[in-house]
Design an enzyme around this catalytic site. Sequence first.
Site, PDB file in Angstrom:
ATOM      1  N   GLN A 203       0.823  -1.215   0.000  1.00  0.00           N
ATOM      2  CA  GLN A 203       0.000   0.000   0.000  1.00  0.00           C
ATOM      3  C   GLN A 203       0.860   1.271   0.000  1.00  0.00           C
ATOM      4  OE1 GLN A 203      -0.558  -2.660   1.959  1.00  0.00           O
ATOM      5  NE2 GLN A 203      -2.703  -2.854   2.557  1.00  0.00           N
ATOM      6  N   ASP A 244      -6.039   1.440  12.703  1.00  0.00           N
ATOM      7  CA  ASP A 244      -7.322   0.777  12.465  1.00  0.00           C
ATOM      8  C   ASP A 244      -8.146   0.641  13.734  1.00  0.00           C
ATOM      9  OD1 ASP A 244      -5.338  -0.195  10.297  1.00  0.00           O
ATOM     10  OD2 ASP A 244      -7.348  -0.484   9.478  1.00  0.00           O
TER      11      ASP A 244
HETATM   12  O1  MRU Z   1      -5.312  -3.278   5.020  1.00  0.00           O
HETATM   13  P1  MRU Z   1      -5.549  -1.828   4.747  1.00  0.00           P
HETATM   14  O2  MRU Z   1      -4.927  -1.338   3.488  1.00  0.00           O
HETATM   15  O3  MRU Z   1      -7.015  -1.474   4.859  1.00  0.00           O
HETATM   16  O4  MRU Z   1      -4.797  -1.129   5.954  1.00  0.00           O
HETATM   17  C1  MRU Z   1      -4.778   0.268   6.076  1.00  0.00           C
HETATM   18  C2  MRU Z   1      -4.028   0.738   7.269  1.00  0.00           C
HETATM   19  O5  MRU Z   1      -3.469  -0.024   8.015  1.00  0.00           O
HETATM   20  C3  MRU Z   1      -4.110   2.181   7.569  1.00  0.00           C
HETATM   21  O6  MRU Z   1      -2.941   2.634   8.180  1.00  0.00           O
HETATM   22  C4  MRU Z   1      -5.280   2.415   8.530  1.00  0.00           C
HETATM   23  O7  MRU Z   1      -6.448   1.858   8.005  1.00  0.00           O
HETATM   24  C5  MRU Z   1      -5.491   3.830   8.813  1.00  0.00           C
HETATM   25  S1  MRU Z   1      -6.287   4.618   7.446  1.00  0.00           S
HETATM   26  C6  MRU Z   1      -6.480   6.248   7.699  1.00  0.00           C
END
Ligand code: MRU
Length: 367
Positions: A203, A244
């Site tokens: 990501q 999260d």
């Molecule tokens: O697995 P993902 O891509 O949904 O994980 C995203 C993250 O870990 C972000 O750092 C988190 O959701 C914070 S988003 C503002």
Amino acid sequence: MKINGTPMRTIRPGADGASVEIIDQTKLPHRFEMLTLASVEDAKQAILTMQVRGAPLIGVTAAYGLAFALRRDASDAALADAIALLAKQRPTAINLKWALEEVRRVVEPLPAAARASAAFDKAGAIAEDDVETCRRIGMHGLELIRAIAAKEPAGAPVNILTHCNAGWLACVDWGTATSPIYQAHDAGIAVHVWVDETRPRNQGAALTAFELGSHGVPHTIVVDNAGGHLMQHGKVDICIVGTDRVTANGDVANKIGTYLKALAAHDNGVPFYVALPYSTIDWTIASGRDIPIEERSSDEVLKLQGRLANGALVTVELAAPGSPAANPAFDVTPQRLVTGFITERGVAPATRAGLISLYPEQCESAA
Ligand code: MRU
């Protein structure tokens, strides 16, 4: 934020006023494609396959998904079923459940005939609220960056390390961890961002780098293991990550690898901040030990998607054939390693008292 000069959001109502359009994040950074979601199955699939991802964005998408479900059947039983279906797709991010509960609170007292349209409006309101909340997170985080910039030699950038994508692609606009960065850049403060690639789904390399590049923010992609080295050599002034789920004592669940960054930051005296909206705090859980950690497919570890020179998107195998892989998607950073929280209400220590100082109304309900 802008892509090629055009303001974009990750999710928006469709022209028909009944569906929503999303950016298909599984195709980024190679292709920019919009998708239409019009049913609860569409929303479920988009969340599960990570066409939408990031804690706030999956919450908004789920809220719209619930509205679609209620359009088909607005009974109490259908409401409960749709909430259960959508909530279980991503177990770690609390924003998903939070958004569904927000919609439930609005529609439950209504007659069945009024529920679907009220849910659709509420989903839109949650999206708008997320934009303003993230803007305010950026306003407060900007002051931290400004203070560091004031101590730098003239013209030297503030070096910020971030992990995963807690940018506008993870929210509706602005992002959480990136909002202070965009606001600092827009205010003329020189910033440079170290972008962790964030295996296994990349990501950072795919999404955060795409975002920052599209907005003209200087950045460099590094492999996940480079963070400690960069910190040892004085090349990181501040870490800012998203989350999260934050528990009542200040423990932080975020993308796998965040804990290692926090350890390295602690060892090297680098401030480690977590940016979050109020919807990411789980007041019902006393500590990070009780946060459910999503386990994802081993394919994400064993294979990689990329683009060939001819433009084709392909998936290739990386690992020794037959070797198994484990794929915990999140880890928990203990609050003792977190310098502070950047929220829409301001900055506070990553402690229970710090959280309560920002959200005194939660004093009674906090675990
Ligand atoms: O697995 P993902 O891509 O949904 O994980 C995203 C993250 O870990 C972000 O750092 C988190 O959701 C914070 S988003 C503002």
